[in-house]
Write a protein that holds these residues in place. Sequence first.
Motif, PDB file in Angstrom:
ATOM      1  N   UNK A  73       0.830  -1.202   0.000  1.00 44.67           N
ATOM      2  CA  UNK A  73       0.000   0.000   0.000  1.00 44.67           C
ATOM      3  C   UNK A  73       0.866   1.254   0.000  1.00 44.67           C
ATOM      4  N   UNK A  74       1.932   1.231   0.805  1.00 48.29           N
ATOM      5  CA  UNK A  74       2.831   2.380   0.850  1.00 48.29           C
ATOM      6  C   UNK A  74       3.520   2.574  -0.501  1.00 48.29           C
ATOM      7  N   UNK A  75       3.916   1.476  -1.142  1.00 44.01           N
ATOM      8  CA  UNK A  75       4.552   1.564  -2.457  1.00 44.01           C
ATOM      9  C   UNK A  75       3.585   2.153  -3.477  1.00 44.01           C
ATOM     10  N   UNK A  76       2.341   1.665  -3.482  1.00 41.07           N
ATOM     11  CA  UNK A  76       1.341   2.203  -4.400  1.00 41.07           C
ATOM     12  C   UNK A  76       1.106   3.683  -4.104  1.00 41.07           C
ATOM     13  N   UNK A  77       1.040   4.029  -2.839  1.00 43.83           N
ATOM     14  CA  UNK A  77       0.844   5.424  -2.443  1.00 43.83           C
ATOM     15  C   UNK A  77       2.002   6.288  -2.968  1.00 43.83           C
ATOM     16  N   UNK A  78       3.245   5.799  -2.790  1.00 45.28           N
ATOM     17  CA  UNK A  78       4.403   6.543  -3.292  1.00 45.28           C
ATOM     18  C   UNK A  78       4.335   6.688  -4.813  1.00 45.28           C
ATOM     19  N   UNK A  79       3.941   5.587  -5.485  1.00 48.60           N
ATOM     20  CA  UNK A  79       3.830   5.640  -6.940  1.00 48.60           C
ATOM     21  C   UNK A  79       2.735   6.614  -7.377  1.00 48.60           C
ATOM     22  N   UNK A  80       1.612   6.572  -6.670  1.00 47.61           N
ATOM     23  CA  UNK A  80       0.519   7.489  -7.007  1.00 47.61           C
ATOM     24  C   UNK A  80       0.921   8.936  -6.746  1.00 47.61           C
ATOM     25  N   UNK A  81       1.644   9.142  -5.658  1.00 49.02           N
ATOM     26  CA  UNK A  81       2.117  10.486  -5.346  1.00 49.02           C
ATOM     27  C   UNK A  81       3.052  10.980  -6.441  1.00 49.02           C
ATOM     28  N   UNK A  82       3.967  10.118  -6.866  1.00 49.18           N
ATOM     29  CA  UNK A  82       4.902  10.488  -7.930  1.00 49.18           C
ATOM     30  C   UNK A  82       4.154  10.738  -9.232  1.00 49.18           C
ATOM     31  N   UNK A  83       3.166   9.884  -9.527  1.00 52.12           N
ATOM     32  CA  UNK A  83       2.397  10.064 -10.764  1.00 52.12           C
ATOM     33  C   UNK A  83       1.592  11.354 -10.716  1.00 52.12           C
ATOM     34  N   UNK A  84       1.015  11.668  -9.567  1.00 55.14           N
ATOM     35  CA  UNK A  84       0.244  12.912  -9.440  1.00 55.14           C
ATOM     36  C   UNK A  84       1.157  14.115  -9.595  1.00 55.14           C
TER      37      UNK A  84
END
Length: 169
Positions: A73-84
């Motif tokens: 979940x943290x990895x996805x969150x980091x990826x989503x943050x980077x994508x945003x």
Amino acid sequence: EEERRRKEEERAREEEKAREEERRRKGEEERMRGEEERRRKEEEARASAEVRRRKEEEERVREEEERRRKEEEEQVHRQQTAAAAAAAAAAAAGEQEVVDLEALEVARRSGGGVGGGVWEAITSDEDGTTYYFNPATQESVWELPPGAVVVRPASGIGRPASAGAGAAA
């Protein structure tokens, strides 16, 4: 008289011998019951220890699964943050057209963890249908997940290499 006394002594010795044999037999039975009880308690203790060990192992596995899930979940969150952040920067630089500015702003303020994340709207070269690509997860879908933030690459800029006509899952 002496014969009678001798017979009584003999009978008394035999009775004493029988009583002694009965005491020995009862003592042996008691010892065997005690030994059996000891074995039963040892077996119960082993079984209880095994149950405890299994429960501890199950708990360890659950904790490990929970830790992995949180890491994912943290990895996805980091990826989503980077994508945003990347989508916001691309939109600011004019490389991408932001379809939903409000959702992008919400995603930017929240660190990208809102709803379905940031998705690029991509038009298929073959038939012109639109599908969506999530650069953070490398996932392609035909329908947006709830709460997704949509960006549209301008002039093909930012299109992922795998985002061809048949890329949608």
